[in-house]
Design a protein around this motif. Sequence first.
Motif, PDB file in Angstrom:
ATOM      1  N   ASP A 119      68.559  13.830 -78.318  1.00 43.11           N
ATOM      2  CA  ASP A 119      68.950  14.266 -76.964  1.00 43.11           C
ATOM      3  C   ASP A 119      70.310  14.955 -76.995  1.00 43.11           C
ATOM      4  O   ASP A 119      70.525  15.987 -76.376  1.00 43.11           O
TER       5      ASP A 119
ATOM      6  N   THR B 156      72.630   2.578 -76.688  1.00 40.86           N
ATOM      7  CA  THR B 156      71.218   2.531 -76.256  1.00 40.86           C
ATOM      8  C   THR B 156      70.689   1.103 -76.137  1.00 40.86           C
ATOM      9  O   THR B 156      69.508   0.907 -75.845  1.00 40.86           O
TER      10      THR B 156
ATOM     11  N   GLU C 162      62.996  14.546 -69.097  1.00 43.39           N
ATOM     12  CA  GLU C 162      63.229  13.179 -69.602  1.00 43.39           C
ATOM     13  C   GLU C 162      64.548  13.078 -70.344  1.00 43.39           C
ATOM     14  O   GLU C 162      65.206  12.036 -70.304  1.00 43.39           O
ATOM     15  N   THR C 163      64.904  14.151 -71.031  1.00 38.92           N
ATOM     16  CA  THR C 163      66.177  14.132 -71.774  1.00 38.92           C
ATOM     17  C   THR C 163      67.344  14.017 -70.791  1.00 38.92           C
ATOM     18  O   THR C 163      68.257  13.218 -70.992  1.00 38.92           O
TER      19      THR C 163
ATOM     20  N   GLN D  73      66.131   8.996 -80.939  1.00 43.33           N
ATOM     21  CA  GLN D  73      65.953   9.739 -79.683  1.00 43.33           C
ATOM     22  C   GLN D  73      67.322  10.125 -79.110  1.00 43.33           C
ATOM     23  O   GLN D  73      67.526  11.224 -78.626  1.00 43.33           O
TER      24      GLN D  73
ATOM     25  N   THR E 269      70.399   8.558 -61.051  1.00 45.95           N
ATOM     26  CA  THR E 269      69.910   9.322 -62.198  1.00 45.95           C
ATOM     27  C   THR E 269      69.077  10.508 -61.736  1.00 45.95           C
ATOM     28  O   THR E 269      69.188  11.607 -62.261  1.00 45.95           O
TER      29      THR E 269
ATOM     30  N   VAL F 228      65.270   3.039 -75.658  1.00 47.77           N
ATOM     31  CA  VAL F 228      65.487   4.302 -76.369  1.00 47.77           C
ATOM     32  C   VAL F 228      65.919   4.000 -77.797  1.00 47.77           C
ATOM     33  O   VAL F 228      66.751   3.141 -78.027  1.00 47.77           O
TER      34      VAL F 228
ATOM     35  N   ARG G 219      67.709  10.597 -69.469  1.00 53.14           N
ATOM     36  CA  ARG G 219      68.289   9.687 -70.459  1.00 53.14           C
ATOM     37  C   ARG G 219      69.793   9.907 -70.580  1.00 53.14           C
ATOM     38  O   ARG G 219      70.547   8.955 -70.746  1.00 53.14           O
TER      39      ARG G 219
ATOM     40  N   LEU H  58      68.389  -0.138 -73.296  1.00 51.08           N
ATOM     41  CA  LEU H  58      67.581   0.993 -72.815  1.00 51.08           C
ATOM     42  C   LEU H  58      66.378   1.056 -73.750  1.00 51.08           C
ATOM     43  O   LEU H  58      66.498   0.819 -74.921  1.00 51.08           O
TER      44      LEU H  58
ATOM     45  N   TYR I 107      72.678   7.151 -70.520  1.00 54.06           N
ATOM     46  CA  TYR I 107      73.721   6.990 -71.550  1.00 54.06           C
ATOM     47  C   TYR I 107      75.094   6.956 -70.872  1.00 54.06           C
ATOM     48  O   TYR I 107      75.971   6.178 -71.244  1.00 54.06           O
TER      49      TYR I 107
END
Lengths: 206, 206
Positions: free
Chosen positions: B47, B34, B5-6, B43, A192, B39, B9, B37, B13
């Motif tokens: 994203d 999600t 952070e996006t 969110q 990531t 999340v 994520r 996660l 995903y």
Amino acid sequence: RIPQETIRRLALYLRSLRKLSQQNLTIVSSSQITNHLNVTSDQFRKDLSYFGSLGKPGVGYRVDELIEHLEKILGVDSERRIILAGVGKLGSALLAYPGFLNFNFRIVAAFDNDPVKIGKKREGIRIEDISRMREVVSRFGVRLAILAVPAESAQSVAEKLVECGIRGILNFAPVNLDLSQKVYVLDVDMGTELMALTYFSRRVLL
Amino acid sequence: RIPQETIRRLALYLRSLRKLSQQNLTIVSSSQITNHLNVTSDQFRKDLSYFGSLGKPGVGYRVDELIEHLEKILGVDSERRIILAGVGKLGSALLAYPGFLNFNFRIVAAFDNDPVKIGKKREGIRIEDISRMREVVSRFGVRLAILAVPAESAQSVAEKLVECGIRGILNFAPVNLDLSQKVYVLDVDMGTELMALTYFSRRVLL
Ligand SMILES: NC(=O)c1ccc[n+]([C@@H]2O[C@H](COP(=O)([O-])OP(=O)(O)OC[C@H]3O[C@@H](n4cnc5c(N)ncnc54)[C@H](O)[C@@H]3O)[C@@H](O)[C@H]2O)c1
Ligand SMILES: NC(=O)c1ccc[n+]([C@@H]2O[C@H](COP(=O)([O-])OP(=O)(O)OC[C@H]3O[C@@H](n4cnc5c(N)ncnc54)[C@H](O)[C@@H]3O)[C@@H](O)[C@H]2O)c1
């Protein structure tokens, strides 16, 4: 609830302040602390505001006072014992890493299920059989663990960690662990990180 | 600018979607993606909204379409070559890690300054002298590097990387690198991760 990003930044401020203290500075401005970090002075003040008011506007921050305050918030003012599950290529590198001691973290026990490794000493630590985890964890009163086992055994080993009373897991296996609310999991996923790096490095000034 | 952070994520995903595709699912809801996660579906939708509209409310998301879209955004639709600077305990573990290939990252060259290591082969890669970095980087057209040298040499080696044309550095050394705007640096600081873990694990439900 305080955002994870804020806590990570506090740790970076602590690292910066320790460097400033080594340079015998006693009072510093917020921009001296956030120099080299991708953080604005506004963000710095906002992060600190979660924890009461520190420093006086225009006067600056006392280095020793702020260090003590951050160490208390981050819980590194006293020794934190951690255990390591999985002593393979990554686990062995982590076991040998002296940097954890800088923040008062000490790996006190290491576990594996490979009969060839069990009983051997690495960096002064005897590798124990994973079946003895409960006994060792309760003897040392450990709450934190690093998980460095292969992806296919990560979920089952993580469940064992929670049963033994572990409350925080630093997870290197590239899987989403499905655990009870009793434990906090922080994933370090290098794949990531590399993807984020690819995305942002393509957008730097050319 | 899209928050770091996006992007992290999005990578999570993508990992979830690949798992769903292995389970032969073709259309999924945001909560299926999600699941596991930390999340929320809100969110997730937020994203994705940075990158144009995807999926239809109430109908869900086509797994193959969303995978292709995310792979393109994250730049993992084609092979990414990376170099490794520092082939010590951590560097060796990273060199041997098969997981990078899952996201199309391949370590194509490794560098060190230890005469004992230079010329040896590890995981099929010859360890080169750090002085040959410019020649090798331009031959392979590499833009990304992993930095795994000791803290005291990290700044000087990072500067060499930028001179050779590297535009993104994944930095494992616990120092703040001071580099030009031409390069994007992503720090992986395990001490910081452990501090965040300490903080949050003390606040889980007991
Ligand atoms: N090597 C890296 O640089 C790297 C990078 C990122 C992520 N990871 C991840 O970290 C984990 C460890 O990677 P590695 O390269 O050290 O792998 P490795 O195979 O070298 O080591 C894994 C260790 O775990 C032990 N083990 C396996 N099953 C176990 C079980 N049920 N209970 C206890 N011990 C068990 C093995 O005996 C071995 O010693 C993997 O999940 C990997 O995906 C590794
Ligand atoms: N081992 C870990 O688990 C771990 C964890 C977190 C962070 N780190 C950080 O990662 C880095 C590497 O750690 P390690 O444990 O692998 O250290 P190490 O000493 O085992 O490896 C460092 C390697 O870098 C090489 N090197 C030193 N100076 C160099 C130079 N100028 N040019 C090219 N190569 C050079 C050395 O020859 C050696 O092979 C360190 O900065 C360390 O703080 C390590």
